[in-house]
Structures are given as C-alpha cells and as structure tokens.
Design a protein around this motif. Structure first.
Motif, PDB file in Angstrom:
ATOM      1  N   ILE A  66    -120.730 -42.034 -18.479  1.00 52.65           N
ATOM      2  CA  ILE A  66    -121.347 -42.018 -19.808  1.00 52.65           C
ATOM      3  C   ILE A  66    -120.328 -41.525 -20.819  1.00 52.65           C
ATOM      4  N   GLU A  67    -120.605 -41.866 -22.061  1.00 50.28           N
ATOM      5  CA  GLU A  67    -119.861 -41.334 -23.197  1.00 50.28           C
ATOM      6  C   GLU A  67    -120.826 -41.297 -24.369  1.00 50.28           C
ATOM      7  N   GLY A  68    -120.508 -40.509 -25.359  1.00 45.75           N
ATOM      8  CA  GLY A  68    -121.430 -40.413 -26.483  1.00 45.75           C
ATOM      9  C   GLY A  68    -122.632 -39.541 -26.123  1.00 45.75           C
ATOM     10  N   GLY A  69    -123.741 -39.787 -26.813  1.00 47.46           N
ATOM     11  CA  GLY A  69    -124.928 -38.973 -26.636  1.00 47.46           C
ATOM     12  C   GLY A  69    -125.493 -39.054 -25.232  1.00 47.46           C
ATOM     13  N   LEU A  70    -125.976 -37.918 -24.712  1.00 44.05           N
ATOM     14  CA  LEU A  70    -126.495 -37.865 -23.351  1.00 44.05           C
ATOM     15  C   LEU A  70    -127.774 -38.667 -23.197  1.00 44.05           C
ATOM     16  N   TYR A  71    -128.616 -38.671 -24.226  1.00 50.48           N
ATOM     17  CA  TYR A  71    -129.928 -39.306 -24.111  1.00 50.48           C
ATOM     18  C   TYR A  71    -130.025 -40.624 -24.875  1.00 50.48           C
ATOM     19  N   THR A  72    -128.878 -41.210 -25.212  1.00 51.23           N
ATOM     20  CA  THR A  72    -128.931 -42.538 -25.804  1.00 51.23           C
ATOM     21  C   THR A  72    -129.368 -43.541 -24.746  1.00 51.23           C
ATOM     22  N   LYS A  73    -129.871 -44.664 -25.187  1.00 48.65           N
ATOM     23  CA  LYS A  73    -130.300 -45.707 -24.249  1.00 48.65           C
ATOM     24  C   LYS A  73    -129.151 -46.131 -23.352  1.00 48.65           C
ATOM     25  N   SER A 110    -126.476 -44.394 -22.414  1.00 50.48           N
ATOM     26  CA  SER A 110    -126.138 -43.356 -21.432  1.00 50.48           C
ATOM     27  C   SER A 110    -127.187 -43.260 -20.339  1.00 50.48           C
ATOM     28  N   LEU A 111    -128.454 -43.322 -20.726  1.00 45.70           N
ATOM     29  CA  LEU A 111    -129.519 -43.225 -19.728  1.00 45.70           C
ATOM     30  C   LEU A 111    -129.474 -44.400 -18.757  1.00 45.70           C
ATOM     31  N   GLU A 112    -129.255 -45.587 -19.265  1.00 50.45           N
ATOM     32  CA  GLU A 112    -129.193 -46.761 -18.398  1.00 50.45           C
ATOM     33  C   GLU A 112    -127.984 -46.688 -17.467  1.00 50.45           C
ATOM     34  N   ALA A 113    -126.856 -46.214 -17.991  1.00 48.03           N
ATOM     35  CA  ALA A 113    -125.657 -46.076 -17.154  1.00 48.03           C
ATOM     36  C   ALA A 113    -125.884 -45.038 -16.062  1.00 48.03           C
ATOM     37  N   THR A 114    -126.558 -43.956 -16.406  1.00 46.82           N
ATOM     38  CA  THR A 114    -126.857 -42.915 -15.421  1.00 46.82           C
ATOM     39  C   THR A 114    -127.808 -43.434 -14.360  1.00 46.82           C
ATOM     40  N   GLN A 115    -128.825 -44.176 -14.779  1.00 48.34           N
ATOM     41  CA  GLN A 115    -129.773 -44.739 -13.817  1.00 48.34           C
ATOM     42  C   GLN A 115    -129.069 -45.686 -12.853  1.00 48.34           C
ATOM     43  N   ARG A 116    -128.177 -46.513 -13.358  1.00 51.88           N
ATOM     44  CA  ARG A 116    -127.450 -47.438 -12.484  1.00 51.88           C
ATOM     45  C   ARG A 116    -126.624 -46.682 -11.452  1.00 51.88           C
ATOM     46  N   ALA A 117    -125.976 -45.600 -11.891  1.00 55.13           N
ATOM     47  CA  ALA A 117    -125.147 -44.817 -10.974  1.00 55.13           C
ATOM     48  C   ALA A 117    -125.997 -44.190  -9.872  1.00 55.13           C
ATOM     49  N   ILE A 143    -131.912 -34.873 -12.635  1.00 56.50           N
ATOM     50  CA  ILE A 143    -131.972 -33.995 -13.799  1.00 56.50           C
ATOM     51  C   ILE A 143    -130.607 -34.000 -14.480  1.00 56.50           C
ATOM     52  N   LEU A 144    -130.612 -34.139 -15.792  1.00 52.59           N
ATOM     53  CA  LEU A 144    -129.352 -34.134 -16.531  1.00 52.59           C
ATOM     54  C   LEU A 144    -128.998 -32.706 -16.931  1.00 52.59           C
ATOM     55  N   SER A 145    -128.695 -31.895 -15.925  1.00 53.98           N
ATOM     56  CA  SER A 145    -128.242 -30.525 -16.156  1.00 53.98           C
ATOM     57  C   SER A 145    -126.827 -30.558 -16.724  1.00 53.98           C
ATOM     58  N   ALA A 188    -147.309 -41.655  -9.507  1.00 51.65           N
ATOM     59  CA  ALA A 188    -146.917 -42.051  -8.151  1.00 51.65           C
ATOM     60  C   ALA A 188    -146.408 -43.484  -8.116  1.00 51.65           C
ATOM     61  N   ASP A 189    -147.012 -44.360  -8.897  1.00 60.00           N
ATOM     62  CA  ASP A 189    -146.668 -45.780  -8.870  1.00 60.00           C
ATOM     63  C   ASP A 189    -145.399 -46.107  -9.658  1.00 60.00           C
ATOM     64  N   TRP A 190    -144.950 -45.178 -10.487  1.00 60.98           N
ATOM     65  CA  TRP A 190    -143.783 -45.484 -11.318  1.00 60.98           C
ATOM     66  C   TRP A 190    -142.540 -45.581 -10.427  1.00 60.98           C
ATOM     67  N   PRO A 191    -141.788 -46.674 -10.498  1.00 55.70           N
ATOM     68  CA  PRO A 191    -140.630 -46.868  -9.604  1.00 55.70           C
ATOM     69  C   PRO A 191    -139.472 -45.933  -9.934  1.00 55.70           C
ATOM     70  N   GLU A 192    -138.935 -45.295  -8.903  1.00 52.61           N
ATOM     71  CA  GLU A 192    -137.839 -44.351  -9.106  1.00 52.61           C
ATOM     72  C   GLU A 192    -136.575 -45.046  -9.611  1.00 52.61           C
ATOM     73  N   GLU A 193    -136.422 -46.328  -9.313  1.00 54.12           N
ATOM     74  CA  GLU A 193    -135.220 -47.020  -9.790  1.00 54.12           C
ATOM     75  C   GLU A 193    -135.226 -47.204 -11.306  1.00 54.12           C
ATOM     76  N   ASN A 194    -136.335 -46.867 -11.949  1.00 54.20           N
ATOM     77  CA  ASN A 194    -136.397 -46.849 -13.416  1.00 54.20           C
ATOM     78  C   ASN A 194    -137.043 -45.548 -13.880  1.00 54.20           C
ATOM     79  N   ILE A 195    -136.583 -44.433 -13.304  1.00 54.50           N
ATOM     80  CA  ILE A 195    -137.197 -43.149 -13.651  1.00 54.50           C
ATOM     81  C   ILE A 195    -136.981 -42.805 -15.119  1.00 54.50           C
ATOM     82  N   ILE A 196    -135.896 -43.303 -15.709  1.00 53.71           N
ATOM     83  CA  ILE A 196    -135.674 -43.026 -17.124  1.00 53.71           C
ATOM     84  C   ILE A 196    -136.763 -43.668 -17.971  1.00 53.71           C
ATOM     85  N   GLY A 197    -137.374 -44.745 -17.479  1.00 59.20           N
ATOM     86  CA  GLY A 197    -138.478 -45.361 -18.195  1.00 59.20           C
ATOM     87  C   GLY A 197    -139.672 -44.424 -18.268  1.00 59.20           C
ATOM     88  N   LEU A 198    -139.907 -43.664 -17.204  1.00 58.80           N
ATOM     89  CA  LEU A 198    -140.988 -42.681 -17.209  1.00 58.80           C
ATOM     90  C   LEU A 198    -140.653 -41.540 -18.164  1.00 58.80           C
TER      91      LEU A 198
END
Length: 230
Positions: A184-191, A193-200, A169-171, A130-140
């Motif tokens: 994103i470009e390259g691997g979907l779960y690279t750091k 790509s995940l950070e770029a997705t979170q920013r978006a 969800i990265l469907s 519950a306490d984990w911030p959604e603005e960094n959900i990729i961190g969770l």
C-alpha cells in the motif's frame, strides 16, 4: 504483485516469539460461521458499543465499568433500545456508572437501528455477519462504517475480531509491514489501499490455509518492538 512467501513471514515471527510452540500459543482462531450464527444479536451491539467506548480511551476502565453498561442499556436489548425516548437516552448518558460521553452514547440506538434493518432483511444480524465472505472482509468494514455510527477505522474490525468474525486488523505493525513491502501507499483506509490489502491477505490465506486472524497476528509479530526473550 510478488508477495513475501508465507513461510518467511511465519519463520520471522517464530524467531521473534521464542520458537514455533511459543508462537502457536499466541495465535487465536476465529469462530466458525455456524458458531457465529448462534450468537444473540444483542451481543453484537454490546461489542460494537464496547469497542466504540474503548476507542481513544483506557481499555481497562471500560472493562471495569462494563457490567454497569450492560445494566444501563438493558443488556443491549435491541427492541427496548429502539423504543427509548430521546430524553431517557440523555439521562442515561449522565449515569455516573458509565463513561458519560453523549456522542458515544448516541451510537447505541443508532447502531441498534442499523442492526434492526439487517434483521428485517436477513433474519438475524448474526447470520448476516456469519454469511459475509472473508475474502471481502473489507466490504463488511465499509458496510458498518456507512450504515452504523462510529464503526469506521479500526473500531468496526476490532469489534468483529473480538466477537469471533475472521478478519485482519490494520494495526500499526501491520500497516508498517504493508508499506515496507510496497503493498500500500497513501492513505491506509482509501479504497485502493484496502483492496490491495485484501488481495495480499487472500493470497496468504490461500497459500497457507491460515485464517485472516492468524495471518494478521503473524505479520504483526514479525515487526515492531514486540520481541520476547528466548
């Protein structure tokens, strides 16, 4: 980065899903942090296990067998599972009432231990989530992947979504959108790509006031083969 305006994303989903009223019926809201914190920790372990077994398998089979899973694993009581000897775990993995996959069965006590470690530090696993911030959900996501077992990829995020934590969800459809718009470009779960997705998603969340859950579905509704007749 110039992101597509949320209004355009929303209007495209409306056109493909039969209008605003029909679209809104397809959207779901995550639980509030207060609601998440009240969930018993065994329910998180149950959902992690269910998502792990559903991964790469027919979901309806796991759903039909789920009452047996609950019985075999003592309703996912963390204390009982952590005291379970190895030979008992092997016997449970051969129980014909569940899906007999020892590799996945072994994740039950392993993830129970991960959750116990969190409990010792945070009081309850539910409060930690519950306490984990959604603005960094990729961190969770990365925490679950690193400290749990078989919770990487979309398995951990799907489990979080199912239990009510706000997450995108990265469907395949969402991934297709992200690549088509050069987010994103390259691997979907690279750091990267995940950070770029979170920013978006953070951008659209701030722009629209919508949850990550809603945004993820709206993007997915706007691409792919999920048209409906009007």
């Amino acid at each position: 980065m110039n992101y597509e305006p949320f209004e355009d994303i929303y209007n495209r989903a409306c056109q493909r899903k039969g209008g605003r009223a029909s679209l809104e019926l397809l959207l779901t809201q995550p639980l509030t942090n207060e609601q998440l914190a009240t969930i018993a920790d065994d329910r998180f372990l149950a959902q992690f296990t269910k998502s792990i077994f559903q991964s790469g398998f027919v979901w309806r089979v796991i759903h039909s067998k789920w009452p047996a899973f609950e019985e075999v694993f003592w309703e996912f009581n963390i204390e009982k599972l952590l005291m379970m000897p190895a030979d008992m775990l092997e016997r449970k993995s051969q129980d014909e009432r569940i899906v007999r996959n020892f590799t996945k069965v072994k994740t039950v006590p392993a993830n129970a231990q991960m959750m116990r470690n969190v409990q010792l530090e945070h009081g309850s696993f539910a409060q930690f989530i519950a306490d984990w911030p959604e603005e960094n959900i990729i961190g969770l996501w990365l925490y679950l992947k690193k400290n749990g077992q078989r919770l990487g990829g979309n398995t951990g995020p799907y489990a979080l979504r199912q239990i009510g934590k706000d997450t995108f969800i990265l469907s395949q459809d969402v991934e297709s959108y992200l690549r088509a718009h050069n987010i994103i470009e390259g691997g979907l779960y690279t750091k990267r790509s995940l950070e770029a997705t979170q920013r978006a998603f953070n951008h659209w969340r701030e722009e629209s006031g919508r949850s990550l859950t809603e945004l993820s579905r709206l993007i997915a509704f706007g691409v792919g083969e999920n048209l409906v007749s009007t």
